[in-house]
Scaffold this motif. Sequence first.
Motif, short mmCIF file in Angstrom:
data_model
loop_
_atom_site.label_atom_id
_atom_site.label_comp_id
_atom_site.label_asym_id
_atom_site.label_seq_id
_atom_site.Cartn_x
_atom_site.Cartn_y
_atom_site.Cartn_z
N SER A 46 5.83 -11.15 -3.19
CA SER A 46 4.93 -12.42 -2.92
C SER A 46 3.53 -11.79 -2.23
O SER A 46 2.95 -12.96 -1.70
CB SER A 46 5.56 -13.37 -2.17
OG SER A 46 6.66 -14.09 -2.73
N ASP A 47 3.27 -10.68 -2.43
CA ASP A 47 2.00 -10.15 -1.53
C ASP A 47 0.86 -10.10 -2.22
O ASP A 47 0.88 -9.38 -3.31
CB ASP A 47 2.49 -8.69 -0.97
CG ASP A 47 1.43 -8.12 0.17
OD1 ASP A 47 0.31 -8.70 0.23
OD2 ASP A 47 1.55 -7.08 0.73
N ASN A 48 -0.13 -10.76 -2.12
CA ASN A 48 -1.25 -10.85 -2.98
C ASN A 48 -2.18 -9.33 -2.64
O ASN A 48 -3.28 -9.16 -3.66
CB ASN A 48 -2.21 -11.89 -2.38
CG ASN A 48 -2.02 -13.39 -3.08
OD1 ASN A 48 -1.39 -13.39 -4.28
ND2 ASN A 48 -2.09 -14.46 -2.42
N ASP A 49 -1.76 -8.56 -1.85
CA ASP A 49 -2.31 -7.31 -1.62
C ASP A 49 -2.38 -6.53 -2.85
O ASP A 49 -3.06 -5.57 -3.07
CB ASP A 49 -1.80 -6.53 -0.39
CG ASP A 49 -2.57 -7.25 0.94
OD1 ASP A 49 -3.46 -8.03 0.77
OD2 ASP A 49 -1.99 -6.84 2.19
N LEU A 50 -1.15 -6.85 -3.62
CA LEU A 50 -0.77 -6.18 -4.72
C LEU A 50 -1.47 -6.68 -6.01
O LEU A 50 -1.36 -6.21 -7.07
CB LEU A 50 0.87 -6.19 -5.02
CG LEU A 50 1.60 -5.19 -4.04
CD1 LEU A 50 2.88 -5.61 -3.99
CD2 LEU A 50 1.22 -3.81 -4.18
N MET A 51 -2.21 -7.67 -5.82
CA MET A 51 -3.07 -8.02 -7.00
C MET A 51 -3.88 -7.19 -7.79
O MET A 51 -3.71 -7.08 -9.02
CB MET A 51 -3.87 -9.50 -6.61
CG MET A 51 -4.75 -9.90 -7.70
SD MET A 51 -3.54 -10.52 -9.15
CE MET A 51 -3.15 -11.99 -8.58
N PRO A 52 -4.31 -6.48 -7.04
CA PRO A 52 -5.33 -5.17 -7.84
C PRO A 52 -4.47 -4.50 -8.76
O PRO A 52 -5.08 -4.09 -9.99
CB PRO A 52 -6.05 -4.38 -6.71
CG PRO A 52 -6.13 -5.16 -5.59
CD PRO A 52 -4.76 -5.91 -5.73
N PHE A 81 -3.19 -15.14 -11.18
CA PHE A 81 -4.87 -15.13 -11.17
C PHE A 81 -5.08 -16.45 -10.70
O PHE A 81 -4.56 -17.43 -11.13
CB PHE A 81 -5.09 -14.85 -12.61
CG PHE A 81 -4.73 -13.57 -12.87
CD1 PHE A 81 -5.18 -12.22 -12.18
CD2 PHE A 81 -3.80 -13.27 -14.18
CE1 PHE A 81 -4.59 -11.00 -12.69
CE2 PHE A 81 -3.64 -11.95 -14.56
CZ PHE A 81 -3.98 -10.93 -13.81
N SER A 82 -6.22 -16.65 -9.82
CA SER A 82 -6.65 -17.59 -9.25
C SER A 82 -6.73 -18.96 -10.58
O SER A 82 -7.54 -18.56 -11.54
CB SER A 82 -8.01 -17.57 -8.74
OG SER A 82 -8.55 -18.99 -8.22
N GLU A 106 -3.78 -6.52 -11.68
CA GLU A 106 -5.16 -6.70 -12.53
C GLU A 106 -5.37 -5.64 -13.44
O GLU A 106 -5.66 -5.76 -14.67
CB GLU A 106 -6.21 -6.84 -11.86
CG GLU A 106 -6.17 -8.36 -10.96
CD GLU A 106 -7.34 -8.47 -9.99
OE1 GLU A 106 -7.82 -9.45 -9.47
OE2 GLU A 106 -8.00 -7.32 -9.44
N VAL A 107 -4.98 -4.32 -12.99
CA VAL A 107 -5.11 -3.18 -13.78
C VAL A 107 -4.01 -3.23 -14.95
O VAL A 107 -4.67 -2.87 -16.28
CB VAL A 107 -4.83 -1.86 -12.71
CG1 VAL A 107 -5.11 -0.60 -13.91
CG2 VAL A 107 -5.87 -1.74 -11.89
N LEU A 108 -2.85 -3.51 -14.69
CA LEU A 108 -2.09 -3.14 -15.71
C LEU A 108 -2.30 -4.84 -16.72
O LEU A 108 -1.78 -4.21 -18.04
CB LEU A 108 -0.40 -3.49 -15.19
CG LEU A 108 0.13 -2.12 -14.87
CD1 LEU A 108 -0.38 -1.63 -13.79
CD2 LEU A 108 1.54 -2.23 -14.71
#
Length: 200
Positions: free
Chosen positions: A139-145, A171-172, A148-150
């Motif tokens: 649930s950690d948004n720090d992993l969003m990058p 995604f927002s 996004e890449v995948l």
Amino acid sequence: MANNVDRVVLFMDYQNVHGWARRQFLPFGSGASNGHVFPLKVGELLTERRQRESDLLEVRVYRGRPNPERQPGAAQANDRQADMWDRSDQVTVVRRNLQYPSDFPASAASEKGIDVAIAVDMIRLGMSGYMDVAVLFSSDNDLMPAVEVLWGMPDCHVEVASWTGAHRIRFSGTQQPWCHHLSEADFRAVQDNYDYSTRV
């Protein structure tokens, strides 16, 4: 997709998964030794629930490891649990040493580098052709990058998982990527109640 079967790898941000399980499903004040899960059972559950035919290649578990000199009991329990998981050739445990503040134990130790390790492995394995689907349980948004890449990779699909009622990565302004919401009944089905403070 190999032979029309999706090759799935589950990436587990274990402390995040454990912490949210305790908050969502256990009584307030439950000890930190409660709320654990069997990673392989989680991977099997998620893979079975996918609409496409899927094969679980691997569950990759990322977590911190206590310093044996500072927290000998916690370090031994952590080691025994990791050893239990490692007995399956489908489970890979990636641990990084906890970081201790100068006023420990008044202030708690913390994980460092776990998010980076997860992100690097997700991207590395996504680019390698090893997997068709990456499922991130966190649930950690720090992993969003990393998500996004995948998401932008034509040959690797990405999904996320969270406990029902917990924060989910998205995604927002959207409901993407697809999220596997695991209920309290699911938690009970994969819960690990073993006491790792004693020898396995």
